[in-house]
Design an enzyme around this catalytic site. Sequence first.
Site, PDB file in Angstrom:
ATOM      1  N   TYR A  42     -17.450  34.052  43.855  1.00 28.67           N
ATOM      2  CA  TYR A  42     -16.724  32.869  43.397  1.00 28.67           C
ATOM      3  C   TYR A  42     -15.554  33.215  42.485  1.00 28.67           C
ATOM      4  CZ  TYR A  42     -20.483  29.693  44.958  1.00 28.67           C
ATOM      5  OH  TYR A  42     -21.386  28.969  45.686  1.00 28.67           O
ATOM      6  N   ASN A  47       1.318  11.892   5.012  1.00 22.97           N
ATOM      7  CA  ASN A  47       0.743  11.256   6.193  1.00 22.97           C
ATOM      8  C   ASN A  47       1.491  11.762   7.418  1.00 22.97           C
ATOM      9  OD1 ASN A  47      -0.256   7.843   5.298  1.00 22.97           O
ATOM     10  ND2 ASN A  47      -1.327   9.766   5.135  1.00 22.97           N
ATOM     11  N   ARG A  54     -12.969  33.983  45.093  1.00 19.12           N
ATOM     12  CA  ARG A  54     -12.795  32.969  46.129  1.00 19.12           C
ATOM     13  C   ARG A  54     -12.377  31.618  45.547  1.00 19.12           C
ATOM     14  NH1 ARG A  54     -17.714  30.699  49.256  1.00 19.12           N
ATOM     15  NH2 ARG A  54     -18.724  32.488  48.283  1.00 19.12           N
ATOM     16  N   HIS A  73      -2.908  16.666  -3.580  1.00 16.45           N
ATOM     17  CA  HIS A  73      -3.388  16.860  -2.207  1.00 16.45           C
ATOM     18  C   HIS A  73      -3.200  18.296  -1.700  1.00 16.45           C
ATOM     19  CE1 HIS A  73      -3.808  12.593  -2.331  1.00 16.45           C
ATOM     20  NE2 HIS A  73      -4.050  12.464  -1.044  1.00 16.45           N
ATOM     21  N   GLU A 118     -12.045   6.003   4.230  1.00 16.33           N
ATOM     22  CA  GLU A 118     -11.700   6.782   5.426  1.00 16.33           C
ATOM     23  C   GLU A 118     -13.008   7.235   6.065  1.00 16.33           C
ATOM     24  OE1 GLU A 118      -8.966   9.575   3.667  1.00 16.33           O
ATOM     25  OE2 GLU A 118      -7.750   7.917   2.922  1.00 16.33           O
ATOM     26  N   PHE A 151      -1.555   7.805  11.654  1.00 11.41           N
ATOM     27  CA  PHE A 151      -1.862   9.169  11.217  1.00 11.41           C
ATOM     28  C   PHE A 151      -3.160   9.701  11.825  1.00 11.41           C
ATOM     29  CE2 PHE A 151      -3.167   6.069   7.909  1.00 11.41           C
ATOM     30  CZ  PHE A 151      -4.532   6.078   8.203  1.00 11.41           C
ATOM     31  N   TYR A 167       0.820  -1.226   0.000  1.00  7.37           N
ATOM     32  CA  TYR A 167       0.000   0.000   0.000  1.00  7.37           C
ATOM     33  C   TYR A 167       0.849   1.269   0.000  1.00  7.37           C
ATOM     34  CZ  TYR A 167      -2.857   3.916   1.284  1.00  7.37           C
ATOM     35  OH  TYR A 167      -3.443   5.159   1.271  1.00  7.37           O
TER      36      TYR A 167
END
Length: 500
Positions: A280, A198, A283, A86, A413, A329, A56
């Site tokens: 608060y 990746n 405090r 990409h 994915e 990844f 792959y």
Amino acid sequence: MEHTHYISSEVISLHDLQEIISQHKSIALSEEAKVNIQKCRAYLDQKMALNDAPIYGINTGFGSLCNVKISNENLSQLQENLVKSHACGTGDEVPHEIVKIMLLLKIQSLSYGHSGVQLLTVERLVDFYNHDILPVIYNQGSLGASGDLAPLAHLSLPLLGEGEVYFEGTKVHSSVVLKKFNWQPIVLQSKEGLALLNGTQFMSAYGSYILLKAMKYSYLADLVGTISLEGFDGRQEPFNELIHYIRPHKGQIVTANRINEFLEDSQIIAQEKQHVQDPYSFRCIPQVHGASKDAIDYVKKVFKTEINSVTDNPNVFVGEDVIISGGNFHGQPLALALDFLGIALAELGSISERRTYQLISGLRGLPAFLVSNAGLNSGFMIPQYTAASIASQNKQLATPASVDSIVSSNGQEDHVSMGANAATKCLRIMENLERILAIELMNASQAIEFRRPLKSSDFIEMFLKSYREEVPLVTEDRILHYEIEKSVAFLNSFMIDMQE
């Protein structure tokens, strides 16, 4: 002082990262790192020469195209196509400081010898880092799984002589810089494009950058909150260690101890009080600020692990003679941590705005809106509006990104982390916190003037003296936008050595 940091298998901490950045150190690959990179590449080349089976991302397509076998003569083209296709980032440009951290963390991850890249490729990334050649990267486009694909594609384009970079303050095409240094574009070998794309370096760089700020602003939140306590004529009993040792959360104890140190020898805190109890927002500073400190500590552990990890895919194990396609990844650990960090920082801003509101409310002998002749003067009325709007925005930004997922790559994915979105909005929360605390400091420093001639502690008085050199006391209305900006700059310039 050593001005070169050697990339090796030794653990790098956030403190180390801060030192490398703040001291403008150059970086270099250690001999160990060079050997690891070369051994892995040689193993991969041998594997490809002797084995025709599909592996792959090395001799196959990517994502849902993983079953498409690619011939050996097209492997370089495959990797180059991957990087170009990409590079689909959009939105705002990633800040230069974060791009530089991305480069460093990508180099670190590739140096372990499980990614199959050429030594030349990593050394070119080192050259980019050392010469401040910063690729133009955009902050939208990553799903935070399959790695930060789009941002890392933009990081990688200049290796090929593609895309744009910032160099010497100017945005230019990367080919201009390659020509200036007489560098040839890298010819990517099998797997290299995937190794570059990746990875979690976009999320990791954002998270590391935010954490370095968060550690500092956690301290400043304690300090500014203490100045507000003094301005409000608050009580010291809520910071007594006895209370905190019977509920011993680490952050709570650290906060209470720090505030007591800030208050040491203060005349204001020592004077007799007319009220029995504080709201608060004063405090409960140890409990609220402390919870955020504990959250920051958790996130630090996550990111320390991540920046010392291999996060590309597939992973090459030379000693075991195996190449494994997995999912390192996937940004889920970072996405959850960044969402948690965003919530913790938003809460520091939320309680800060409440203290500002109390200070302008005309209570405990303070004039309404902290100015004499109120009516003619609006004083500090509207900075609280600004703080309230920013605190409200932070509540919206603190909605978790990590609970979302959208299917991509034709269903291959099918669960993603959205950690990149968690990262970019966490940075916005951090920047908003800076502004909220700056506004609180404006109000707190003004309130203390109405406690004169009493003085606070030496440390607080010294801090306020430095602040007054930048932002003078407000005696009548003026444009407070400039004072907010000066206050933000003052807090940013405050140097704190935050050890881990």
